[in-house]
Scaffold this motif. Structure first.
Motif, mmCIF file in Angstrom:
data_model
loop_
_atom_site.group_PDB
_atom_site.id
_atom_site.type_symbol
_atom_site.label_atom_id
_atom_site.label_comp_id
_atom_site.label_asym_id
_atom_site.label_seq_id
_atom_site.Cartn_x
_atom_site.Cartn_y
_atom_site.Cartn_z
ATOM 1 N N MET A 1 -10.633 -0.759 -1.712
ATOM 2 C CA MET A 1 -10.570 -1.060 -0.041
ATOM 3 C C MET A 1 -11.810 -0.308 0.530
ATOM 4 S SD MET A 1 -7.492 0.912 2.082
ATOM 5 C CE MET A 1 -7.368 2.202 0.869
ATOM 6 N N LEU B 1 -4.287 -6.035 0.738
ATOM 7 C CA LEU B 1 -3.195 -4.872 0.035
ATOM 8 C C LEU B 1 -2.025 -5.669 -0.066
ATOM 9 C CD1 LEU B 1 -3.644 -1.779 2.532
ATOM 10 C CD2 LEU B 1 -4.277 -2.108 0.146
ATOM 11 N N ALA C 1 4.781 1.174 5.408
ATOM 12 C CA ALA C 1 3.716 0.979 4.308
ATOM 13 C C ALA C 1 2.249 1.397 5.667
ATOM 14 C CB ALA C 1 3.184 -0.378 3.926
ATOM 15 N N VAL D 1 2.573 5.225 5.484
ATOM 16 C CA VAL D 1 1.964 5.717 4.415
ATOM 17 C C VAL D 1 0.443 5.927 4.366
ATOM 18 C CG1 VAL D 1 1.708 5.571 1.934
ATOM 19 C CG2 VAL D 1 3.852 5.230 2.858
ATOM 20 N N GLU E 1 -2.007 8.924 4.264
ATOM 21 C CA GLU E 1 -2.840 8.938 3.054
ATOM 22 C C GLU E 1 -4.335 8.684 3.247
ATOM 23 O OE1 GLU E 1 -1.740 10.219 -0.161
ATOM 24 O OE2 GLU E 1 0.109 10.287 0.983
ATOM 25 N N ALA F 1 -7.849 10.667 2.844
ATOM 26 C CA ALA F 1 -8.896 10.202 2.004
ATOM 27 C C ALA F 1 -10.251 10.030 2.882
ATOM 28 C CB ALA F 1 -8.507 8.550 1.385
ATOM 29 N N ASN G 1 -11.731 13.319 2.956
ATOM 30 C CA ASN G 1 -12.367 13.840 1.567
ATOM 31 C C ASN G 1 -13.820 13.179 1.535
ATOM 32 O OD1 ASN G 1 -10.216 15.296 0.735
ATOM 33 N ND2 ASN G 1 -10.092 14.327 -1.090
ATOM 34 N N LYS H 1 -13.517 12.812 -6.487
ATOM 35 C CA LYS H 1 -12.324 13.115 -6.002
ATOM 36 C C LYS H 1 -11.914 12.072 -4.795
ATOM 37 C CE LYS H 1 -13.145 17.919 -5.906
ATOM 38 N NZ LYS H 1 -13.545 19.317 -5.248
ATOM 39 N N ALA H 2 -12.769 11.926 -3.854
ATOM 40 C CA ALA H 2 -12.653 11.216 -2.582
ATOM 41 C C ALA H 2 -12.166 9.706 -2.871
ATOM 42 C CB ALA H 2 -14.078 10.969 -1.884
ATOM 43 N N ASN I 1 -8.704 9.778 -4.270
ATOM 44 C CA ASN I 1 -7.683 9.843 -3.138
ATOM 45 C C ASN I 1 -7.847 8.268 -2.339
ATOM 46 O OD1 ASN I 1 -7.128 12.379 -3.212
ATOM 47 N ND2 ASN I 1 -8.233 13.026 -1.493
ATOM 48 N N LEU I 2 -8.879 7.640 -2.299
ATOM 49 C CA LEU I 2 -8.751 6.301 -1.758
ATOM 50 C C LEU I 2 -8.066 5.382 -2.465
ATOM 51 C CD1 LEU I 2 -10.468 5.610 0.823
ATOM 52 C CD2 LEU I 2 -11.855 4.314 -0.759
ATOM 53 N N ALA J 1 -4.235 6.292 -1.996
ATOM 54 C CA ALA J 1 -3.914 6.007 -0.750
ATOM 55 C C ALA J 1 -3.429 4.390 -0.744
ATOM 56 C CB ALA J 1 -4.814 6.032 0.306
ATOM 57 N N GLU J 2 -4.531 3.530 -1.492
ATOM 58 C CA GLU J 2 -4.197 2.212 -1.700
ATOM 59 C C GLU J 2 -2.884 1.667 -2.301
ATOM 60 O OE1 GLU J 2 -7.863 0.121 -2.659
ATOM 61 O OE2 GLU J 2 -6.616 -1.726 -3.109
ATOM 62 N N LEU K 1 -0.334 3.856 -2.900
ATOM 63 C CA LEU K 1 0.804 4.070 -2.365
ATOM 64 C C LEU K 1 1.187 3.287 -1.102
ATOM 65 C CD1 LEU K 1 0.256 8.084 -2.186
ATOM 66 C CD2 LEU K 1 1.775 6.911 -3.614
ATOM 67 N N THR K 2 0.366 2.737 -0.679
ATOM 68 C CA THR K 2 0.417 1.882 0.705
ATOM 69 C C THR K 2 1.158 0.588 -0.043
ATOM 70 O OG1 THR K 2 -1.415 2.692 1.774
ATOM 71 C CG2 THR K 2 -0.563 0.458 2.521
ATOM 72 N N ALA L 1 4.476 1.190 -0.787
ATOM 73 C CA ALA L 1 5.626 1.360 0.252
ATOM 74 C C ALA L 1 5.974 -0.014 0.833
ATOM 75 C CB ALA L 1 5.068 2.218 1.257
ATOM 76 N N GLU M 1 2.596 16.529 -4.287
ATOM 77 C CA GLU M 1 2.825 16.252 -2.796
ATOM 78 C C GLU M 1 4.033 15.309 -2.563
ATOM 79 O OE1 GLU M 1 -0.935 14.375 -1.876
ATOM 80 O OE2 GLU M 1 -2.112 16.344 -2.096
#
Lengths: 283, 283
Positions: free
Chosen positions: A1, A43, A60, A63, A67, A71, A74, B70-71, B74-75, B78-79, B81-82, B85, B254
């Motif tokens: 992404m 996605l 979604a 979320v 999130e 991100a 960060n 780290k970033a 996280n990215l 996020a992807e 988890l989306t 979801a 989390e």
DNA sequence: CGCACCTATACCCTGCCGGTATGGAGTCCC
DNA sequence: GGGACTCCATACCGGCAGGGTATAGGTGCG
């Protein structure tokens, strides 16, 4: 992404409106629609439910909004920290107007003499912005007051604890009291210090408003002693016996550098000295 | 900063070599060089010191490598988890080969009957991959063994503690012992369970290798009882008195959802039942 | 000194990103 | 109920970013 797509999505999700989001992003609406469609396609998930009248988030989408914001924060932090690492070392300390209890000047003076000293830039920000400035790497250390809702990810050091005073116009029914308690203030109207904060009164956008509004009898405010004393001679400040506030130094808990540690230590020393002096004066 | 640029930079910073990094990224070397130059120009900071013989990181480059990783994690989270979801709710549980102490099957059976049950996908991953799969959102819960080096960001629940056994060929000098202690194993060669792990022996890439290598007298291995018992009848397993290992369920701290909580609780119940049964059998 | 290795530059081309114009659906209001 | 408005999607076009190949230039090694 791609991060740009995520920025776009967050904008739309916040505005709940493609046209306004496009406006805010400085692009036209059609490319924004396409970008979101592409993101959804990639996605494999529907993020927004659009009718021609309103845009709403799917599960979604919620979320990804939560999130994704993390991100992006960060990512911004990584960028800022990198930029900083390339320049001369310095500390950015952030506080809000009158939020330092008069400590900042002596702290800076003492820190300048410290062996680990570096250049310090002071940033006075709007209300409620300090924590996000810390988290995105713009600032290194903040002066905050408890209570705070969300200190996750931040390390803190308590500097000093102050009484809080309720500030009233001369004509107020409580203006003659030597002290009050919180229950005495149940009927008062308090300002809301930011858009999100709870409360019944008007939203404060500028600290200058506060004295003005109190004088007019529109609101009352409970403020730390160091702030209340500076509002001017036309207002009466009465101690609230059962309220205290603590001034904190806060920084990102992952940061570990000598200059930052030295600054926090210096701040604690200056605050301790001040507390002792106050105790002597008060006694 | 575009996330793609960051991915490129991390690749170069890790490989310390543009050509190999380009290869890994599946692009040619010149575009990669340009991308890094553009990134440096935009950040206004030099990230890499290149000579024609070697690439090294500047201070700023080190910062961006750490923060950027780290970033990007996280990215990716996020992807993932989306994506999740948007689909039917399900749990992804990850373990490594023979890493579940035989608990997974009864856990799944019991969880299927739980009121908060969802579909469960089991992922058997390579050694040392579990934590990163949790952190990037690919997996919801992992079965890990203590000791673990870095559990930051993860919540854990202890399931059961096992003895550890040293596994030896029949001809080994210790093969006849009823039990040993760690000091008795000082001269043995132990395998390295991943590229980074310390140790003197060969790197294990496939668990099938272990029994093989032990049989050949190349190495010995200290394994949890539940694993050691399954290596086959040609090997001798001798308890190591002063070593224990604990099986943990771990998940991102989390995450808060009913299905995950129900799974962890179920796992703990099954493990408790197993422990009791073992105690009875052992007595 | 030539070879191997590595990064930077030059140049080309494709496709993405953004812009304008317009369509179509829903809502509001008279 | 119809016109005007609002808002998102589609169509189409142009510029440039990003990727590819070829090659130059610098450095260590035999």
């Amino acid at each position: 992404m791609e991060s740009r797509e995520l920025v776009y999505f967050v904008a739309v999700a916040q505005e709940r409106n493609f046209s306004r989001a496009a406006d805010r992003l400085g692009i036209a609406q059609p490319p924004l629609s396409r970008a979101i469609q592409r993101l959804e396609r990639r996605l494999g998930v529907r993020l927004l439910e659009r009718t021609s009248r309103q845009v709403s988030l799917t599960r979604a989408g919620e979320v990804l909004l939560n999130e994704g914001r993390k991100a992006l924060t960060n990512l911004a932090a990584a960028e800022r920290l990198t930029r900083r690492a390339g320049r001369e070392p310095r500390l950015v300390v952030v506080t809000k107007p009158a939020g330092d209890a008069g400590l900042l000047e002596p702290i800076l003076a003492r820190f300048a003499a410290h062996p680990d000293t570096v250049e310090v830039e002071v940033l006075i920000c709007g209300i409620g912005e300090q924590k996000s400035l810390l988290r995105d790497g713009t600032a290194d250390v903040a002066l905050l007051r408890t209570p705070q809702t969300d200190l996750s990810g931040l390390a803190t050091e308590e500097l000093l604890t102050e009484r809080e005073l309720v500030v009233l116009p001369r004509t107020h029914r409580l203006a003659g009291r030597a002290s009050v308690r919180t229950v005495d203030l149940a009927d008062e109207v308090f300002p809301r210090w930011s858009d999100e904060s709870p409360g019944s009164g008007p939203v404060i956008t500028d600290t200058g408003q506060v004295a003005e509004l109190i004088m007019l009898g529109q609101i009352t405010a409970v403020l730390p002693e160091s702030v209340a004393c500076r509002l001017g001679p036309d207002l009466i400040a009465v101690p609230v016996d059962d309220r205290r506030t603590t001034l904190l130094a806060a920084w990102s808990e992952e940061r570990r550098d000598r200059a930052l540690a030295a600054f926090v230590r210096t701040a604690a020393e200056v605050a301790a000295a001040r507390s002792t002096a106050d105790a002597l004066t008060g006694a």
